[in-house]
Design a protein around this motif. Structure first.
Motif, short mmCIF file in Angstrom:
data_model
loop_
_atom_site.label_atom_id
_atom_site.label_comp_id
_atom_site.label_asym_id
_atom_site.label_seq_id
_atom_site.Cartn_x
_atom_site.Cartn_y
_atom_site.Cartn_z
N THR A 276 0.84 -1.20 0.00
CA THR A 276 0.00 0.00 0.00
C THR A 276 0.87 1.25 0.00
N LEU A 277 0.61 2.14 -0.92
CA LEU A 277 1.37 3.39 -1.03
C LEU A 277 0.72 4.53 -0.28
N CYS A 278 -0.63 4.60 -0.30
CA CYS A 278 -1.34 5.68 0.39
C CYS A 278 -2.78 5.26 0.61
N LEU A 279 -3.47 6.04 1.44
CA LEU A 279 -4.90 5.84 1.69
C LEU A 279 -5.66 7.05 1.16
N LEU A 280 -6.73 6.79 0.42
CA LEU A 280 -7.60 7.84 -0.12
C LEU A 280 -8.95 7.79 0.57
N ALA A 281 -9.57 8.95 0.73
CA ALA A 281 -10.89 9.04 1.36
C ALA A 281 -11.83 9.79 0.43
N ASN A 282 -12.99 9.21 0.23
CA ASN A 282 -14.03 9.85 -0.58
C ASN A 282 -15.14 10.30 0.36
N HIS A 283 -15.27 11.60 0.59
CA HIS A 283 -16.23 12.15 1.55
C HIS A 283 -17.51 12.66 0.90
N GLN A 284 -17.72 12.34 -0.37
CA GLN A 284 -18.91 12.85 -1.05
C GLN A 284 -20.18 12.14 -0.61
N ARG A 285 -20.07 10.86 -0.29
CA ARG A 285 -21.23 10.08 0.13
C ARG A 285 -20.88 9.38 1.44
N LEU A 286 -21.63 9.75 2.49
CA LEU A 286 -21.36 9.22 3.82
C LEU A 286 -22.61 8.57 4.39
N PHE A 287 -22.49 8.09 5.60
CA PHE A 287 -23.62 7.56 6.36
C PHE A 287 -23.74 8.32 7.68
N VAL A 288 -24.97 8.48 8.15
CA VAL A 288 -25.22 8.86 9.53
C VAL A 288 -25.60 7.59 10.27
N GLU A 289 -24.80 7.23 11.26
CA GLU A 289 -25.07 6.03 12.04
C GLU A 289 -25.79 6.41 13.33
N GLY A 290 -27.04 6.03 13.45
CA GLY A 290 -27.81 6.29 14.66
C GLY A 290 -27.75 5.11 15.61
N GLN A 291 -27.94 5.40 16.89
CA GLN A 291 -27.95 4.37 17.92
C GLN A 291 -29.29 4.40 18.63
N ALA A 292 -30.02 3.29 18.57
CA ALA A 292 -31.36 3.22 19.16
C ALA A 292 -31.47 1.98 20.03
N PHE A 293 -32.42 2.02 20.97
CA PHE A 293 -32.68 0.87 21.82
C PHE A 293 -33.60 -0.12 21.09
#
Length: 481
Positions: A276-293
């Protein structure tokens, strides 16, 4: 005839007596208007004061609390200066749909398999150039590293391709010579077929060699050079994916767009195939992770099935800094419960927003949402309505800021403006939180009313102060000596 003369006076006397009795019983209503000074003076027990001083009433012109024409305790009059001091926000009421929501915590996370991506080398070599640094934004097909080849296998594959290309030239020349001999009748056609098969075999070998070199990272132009006999000693490692097409609209970001998140190598370092030479991040499409009971799973499942809009609140953002974020919808629910927190995760797709700026000839992107950012999710659980008098039709409520309503015990009030007069009206509150209060449309207020949307507590204090001032002893400070 004598009886009639006797009955008429008796009837007239009875009517007069009844009228007098009725007037006596209603004296509190008509005496203050017919005798505005005399009754009040007698009631207060000060009848002798005026007699010693020319009969003038020392209380003339003073209002006496308790009379019907005194001030009312449900309204207060404010001067224009007072209204400006309070900065009152007044507007007409508008009924609107409202859902009672349940607050659920959440966090912005990457999309697994889409947001983060590692860039690896396909061949062994030495890093001779790094064209992108952490924080740089790069697009598909853009160069990242230059590697000087150190693979004996790749060098041999290039030599084999060049040798095959030369052999094809000789095989083609031999085939053409045999074809001329066949035309002259001095050689059989079987020999021509043999030569043609040799050419076909070499062409297949050539294509296989070309594909092999492309798999190792050489471009088509480089493979063409190798085929001509020029050995390639350096390869370029680019951002994975095809080069993006122009953005379909002004301001739109073409896919894919990556940010260099971390470098794994340095200049002069020798790397191996697959490293591995480098790590790339694509921030155009993300998730909102909710926490529920677990008890909230049914409501979330219904929201996912019905695509119910869910409002997301980002508390660490300044109001108006970014365009309004539209409601989100549940994408899927996790089927595992965290044994420690006793919660399960659910996910909502989040399209990111960005701004750009130029620095040293490069374009940099500033993203609105970042992984790790905290979110509050408002999950709708109940639609609030009021039934009409017919018991069937639903009336939408009025949604107001929390500062529009003041409470006193079990009563809730808001203020309606009428000129410089502010009238307090009792209302029924269906639901309230720290931001909003939902008032029932039950006739206590209507769409025609101009309601004060803030400072209800201050107006209520002003109303009480006015009522206390009106109830003070009107004779205080007067000498009756």
């Amino acid at each position: 005839m004598n009886l009639r003369r006797f009955v008429l006076p008796v009837v007239a006397l009875a009517v007069l007596g009844a009228g007098g009795y009725t007037a006596y019983r209603a004296r509190d209503r008509w005496v203050p208007h017919v005798f505005p000074v005399g009754p009040a003076t007698k009631a207060d027990g000060h009848g002798g004061h005026g007699e010693g001083k020319g009969g003038a009433d020392p209380h003339a012109g003073h209002d006496h609390a308790g009379h019907d024409h005194g001030p009312r305790d449900d309204r207060v009059k404010l001067s224009p200066q007072a209204q400006r001091n309070l900065a009152l926000d007044v507007d007409q009421l508008t009924p609107q749909e409202y859902w009672r929501t349940m607050m659920v915590p959440g966090i912005v996370v990457d999309r697994p398999g889409e947001s983060d991506r590692g860039v690896t080398t396909k061949v062994a070599g030495v890093v001779t150039a790094i064209t992108a640094r952490p924080g740089d934004t790069v697009k598909a097909g853009q160069p990242l590293f230059s590697l000087q080849l150190a693979s004996e296998f790749l060098q041999g594959a290039q030599a084999d391709l060049s040798k095959t290309a030369k052999e094809i030239e000789f095989a083609l020349a031999e085939r053409d010579r045999v074809a001329n001999l066949v035309k002259q009748g001095t050689t059989s056609e079987a020999e021509l077929i043999k030569q043609q098969n040799a050419v076909s075999r070499l062409n297949t070998q050539l294509e296989t060699g070309r594909r092999q070199l492309q798999v190792f990272g050489l471009t088509q132009a480089q493979v063409d050079e190798v085929q001509k006999g020029k050995i390639v000693t350096e390869v370029t490692v680019a951002v994975p994916g095809r080069s993006p097409q122009p953005a379909p609209a002004a301001g739109a970001v073409a896919e894919p767009l990556y940010e260099v998140q971390e470098l794994k190598v340095s200049l002069g370092e020798q790397v191996q195939a697959g490293q591995t030479l480098c790590l790339l991040a694509n921030h155009q499409r993300l998730f909102v992770e909710g926490q529920a009971f677990k008890s909230e799973a049914d409501a979330l499942a219904a929201a996912a099935e019905n695509r119910t809009p869910i409002r997301a609140e980002f508390s660490d953002e300044a109001p108006g800094a970014w365009a309004a974020q539209g409601p989100l919808t549940v994408h899927h629910l996790s089927n595992q419960v965290d044994p420690a927190a006793r919660t399960f995760a659910f996910y909502l797709p989040l399209d990111n927003q960005s701004r750009t700026f130029e620095r040293d000839g490069r374009t940099y992107y500033v993203w609105r949402y970042r992984p790790g950012q905290r979110v509050r999710l408002r999950l709708p659980v109940e639609k609030l309505v009021t039934l009409a008098p017919n018991g069937r039709s639903e009336l939408l409520p009025f949604v107001l800021p929390a500062g529009a309503v003041v409470r006193e015990g079990a009563e809730a009030y808001l203020f309606v403006q009428n000129g410089d007069m502010f009238i307090r009206k009792p209302v029924r509150v269906l639901y309230e939180d720290r931001r909003e209060v939902i008032v029932a449309s039950d006739g206590s207020v209507s769409e025609a009313d101009f309601v004060v949307r803030n400072q209800a507590a201050a107006l209520n204090r002003a109303l009480k102060a006015a009522a206390a001032g009106a109830g003070a002893d009107p004779h205080a400070g007067h000498s009756h000596d």
